[in-house]
Design a protein around this motif. Structure first.
Motif, mmCIF file in Angstrom:
data_model
loop_
_atom_site.group_PDB
_atom_site.id
_atom_site.type_symbol
_atom_site.label_atom_id
_atom_site.label_comp_id
_atom_site.label_asym_id
_atom_site.label_seq_id
_atom_site.Cartn_x
_atom_site.Cartn_y
_atom_site.Cartn_z
ATOM 1 N N LEU A 168 -1.534 -3.676 -5.626
ATOM 2 C CA LEU A 168 -2.052 -4.368 -4.471
ATOM 3 C C LEU A 168 -2.708 -5.852 -4.956
ATOM 4 O O LEU A 168 -2.363 -6.857 -3.860
ATOM 5 C CB LEU A 168 -3.176 -3.628 -3.992
ATOM 6 C CG LEU A 168 -2.797 -2.386 -3.152
ATOM 7 C CD1 LEU A 168 -3.781 -1.603 -2.566
ATOM 8 C CD2 LEU A 168 -1.618 -2.716 -2.373
ATOM 9 N N ALA A 188 0.905 -1.167 -0.020
ATOM 10 C CA ALA A 188 -0.118 0.101 0.009
ATOM 11 C C ALA A 188 0.869 1.191 0.150
ATOM 12 O O ALA A 188 0.611 2.238 -0.654
ATOM 13 C CB ALA A 188 -0.945 -0.111 1.193
ATOM 14 N N LEU A 235 -9.688 1.894 1.257
ATOM 15 C CA LEU A 235 -8.880 0.806 1.313
ATOM 16 C C LEU A 235 -9.163 -0.029 2.552
ATOM 17 O O LEU A 235 -9.191 -1.282 2.591
ATOM 18 C CB LEU A 235 -7.303 1.237 1.464
ATOM 19 C CG LEU A 235 -6.705 1.689 0.278
ATOM 20 C CD1 LEU A 235 -5.164 2.131 0.714
ATOM 21 C CD2 LEU A 235 -6.423 0.469 -0.733
ATOM 22 N N LEU A 271 -10.434 -1.562 -5.398
ATOM 23 C CA LEU A 271 -9.037 -1.454 -5.731
ATOM 24 C C LEU A 271 -8.818 -0.875 -7.084
ATOM 25 O O LEU A 271 -8.071 -0.196 -7.364
ATOM 26 C CB LEU A 271 -8.137 -2.680 -5.421
ATOM 27 C CG LEU A 271 -8.230 -3.212 -3.983
ATOM 28 C CD1 LEU A 271 -7.477 -4.680 -3.984
ATOM 29 C CD2 LEU A 271 -7.622 -2.407 -3.105
ATOM 30 N N LEU A 281 -3.526 -2.384 5.133
ATOM 31 C CA LEU A 281 -3.686 -1.462 3.908
ATOM 32 C C LEU A 281 -3.875 0.094 4.452
ATOM 33 O O LEU A 281 -3.285 1.004 3.658
ATOM 34 C CB LEU A 281 -5.063 -1.662 3.208
ATOM 35 C CG LEU A 281 -4.841 -3.222 2.395
ATOM 36 C CD1 LEU A 281 -6.358 -3.496 1.812
ATOM 37 C CD2 LEU A 281 -3.888 -3.166 1.333
ATOM 38 N N ALA A 286 -12.144 -2.212 1.406
ATOM 39 C CA ALA A 286 -11.640 -3.485 0.674
ATOM 40 C C ALA A 286 -10.939 -4.353 1.374
ATOM 41 O O ALA A 286 -11.094 -5.520 1.405
ATOM 42 C CB ALA A 286 -10.772 -2.844 -0.437
ATOM 43 N N ARG A 307 -11.993 -6.435 -5.107
ATOM 44 C CA ARG A 307 -11.338 -5.894 -6.524
ATOM 45 C C ARG A 307 -11.772 -4.718 -7.019
ATOM 46 O O ARG A 307 -11.096 -3.987 -7.571
ATOM 47 C CB ARG A 307 -11.239 -7.265 -7.415
ATOM 48 C CG ARG A 307 -10.913 -7.148 -8.774
ATOM 49 C CD ARG A 307 -10.833 -8.187 -9.790
ATOM 50 N NE ARG A 307 -10.343 -9.463 -9.320
ATOM 51 C CZ ARG A 307 -8.962 -9.781 -9.801
ATOM 52 N NH1 ARG A 307 -8.219 -8.588 -10.481
ATOM 53 N NH2 ARG A 307 -8.440 -10.795 -9.366
ATOM 54 N N ALA A 356 -4.987 -1.352 -8.072
ATOM 55 C CA ALA A 356 -5.286 -2.745 -8.268
ATOM 56 C C ALA A 356 -3.890 -3.485 -8.763
ATOM 57 O O ALA A 356 -3.652 -4.452 -8.547
ATOM 58 C CB ALA A 356 -6.281 -3.174 -9.089
#
Length: 374
Positions: free
Chosen positions: A355, A80, A246, A346, A229, A249, A343, A352
């Protein structure tokens, strides 16, 4: 189904820390967090030596407990930070190591709570001290008491070392304050989830599916995914919206991870996962897998395999019933849905590419047939 899950669940944990694309800023790759973790463990060893031989033994147990595992939590901190173009690589490595020590503390304490003496295929802290006490002539109950005490104290030491590492990571004071706030929130949330886990097991059937999912999010998702994250984002001076998203996610990724861990707790191969496949059934863990099963007609037969030790043949039958009643497929579908939603977040944040490779490498791996490998 597990055998057709996306690549999130089909890779081993390799090549975790490497330069990643950033959003418009040059890459400043962080040092490997294992180096920082070794320094923290060496510092603890020096303090133990100054205290005495008994303390050296206890800290050695912490060190053994910290050895192994996939190290995905520190990998997520670094990923991150680097992906968001952070300029504090040394601090990122230090905080990443702190997250791994936090995980070690939780693992040690979790084994005490569950009464487990084995972790990753070997004696854990409690099991080591208990076995040594028995070898020295102690009665089984007394040896178990010593093992529990050692586990509690070793976990406390790891937790204190983790918080100290964050406080001394070298970031500016305002950043450190935000990092400690995230750590504190994660500690409170995880404690709440752990206690709920034990409480639900006392009264099987009283927790509904939402209660079970909330418990698992609190117990695992926050500190394992959302916290790493967000720590990386704060170290990279990300804006509040990015940091919050984040966290969203991370909660989804953590939920998927814990749901898969629930399957490992029944359908896994202990030789590969290092964890028991009867422990969750024996302790009546109110996981979504069992909560769903309790509402099916098969529960009348399945309930007889919950709350006690099982033979190999009985475990095979319990697995068959959990599959026949649709609970295994139900959990697998929840895993896939949460991974897809994470997903999407991100990708919306345009992180994406940086990460997802780490997530792909770190979520446990599925295996063919009825066994699942970690």
């Amino acid at each position: 189904m597990l055998r057709t899950l996306p690549s999130f669940l089909q890779k081993s944990c390799i090549d975790l820390i490497r330069p990643r694309p950033t959003r418009g800023r040059p890459t400043v790759s962080s040092p490997h967090p294992d180096e920082a973790l070794l320094r923290l463990l060496d510092d603890g060893h020096a303090r133990a030596v100054a205290t005495g031989p008994a303390q050296v033994s206890l800290w050695t147990a912490v060190r053994v407990a910290a050895d192994g595992g996939k190290r995905f939590r520190p990998a997520l901190v670094v990923a991150a930070h680097d992906t968001l173009g952070g300029g504090r690589p040394e601090a990122a490595a230090e905080v990443a190591a702190a997250v791994e020590l936090l995980h070690t503390a939780f693992v040690i304490h979790d084994d005490v709570i569950d009464g487990d003496d084995v972790r990753r295929g070997r004696l854990n802290v409690s099991g080591t001290y208990s076995a040594q006490a028995i070898a020295d002539g102690a009665a089984a109950d007394d040896a178990a008491g010593l093992g529990r005490a050692a586990g509690i104290l070793a976990g406390d030491l790891a937790l204190a070392a983790a918080i100290r590492a964050v406080a001394t990571c070298g970031a500016p004071p305002d950043v450190v304050h935000r990092l400690l706030d995230l750590f504190d929130d994660a500690l409170h949330t995880t404690a709440c989830g752990e206690l709920a886990d034990v409480r639900h097991a006392l009264h099987p059937g009283t927790a509904d599916l939402q209660d079970s999912l909330r418990m698992e999010e609190q117990k695992t998702s926050i500190y394992s995914f959302a916290l790493p994250l967000q720590l990386g984002a704060v170290l990279a001076d990300a804006d509040a919206t990015t940091t919050a998203r984040l966290g969203d996610a991370g909660r989804l990724l953590g939920a998927a991870f814990q749901l898969l861990d629930d399957l490992l707790g029944v359908f896994g191969d202990p030789a590969l996962t290092g964890k028991s496949t009867t422990g969750d059934l024996r302790t009546r863990k109110q996981t979504p897998l069992l909560v769903h099963a309790s509402a099916t007609p098969e529960w009348a037969d399945l309930s007889g395999y919950v709350g006690r030790d099982l033979t190999s043949e009985e475990l095979v039958e319990a697995r068959r019933l959990l599959t026949a009643c649709g609970s295994r497929a139900f959990v697998e579908e929840m895993i896939e849905a949460r991974l897809a939603e994470a997903r999407a977040i991100l990708e919306t944040l345009d992180v994406a590419d940086g990460l997802l490779p780490v997530v792909d490498a770190c979520v446990p791996v599925s295996a063919p047939g009825d066994e699942v490998a970690a």
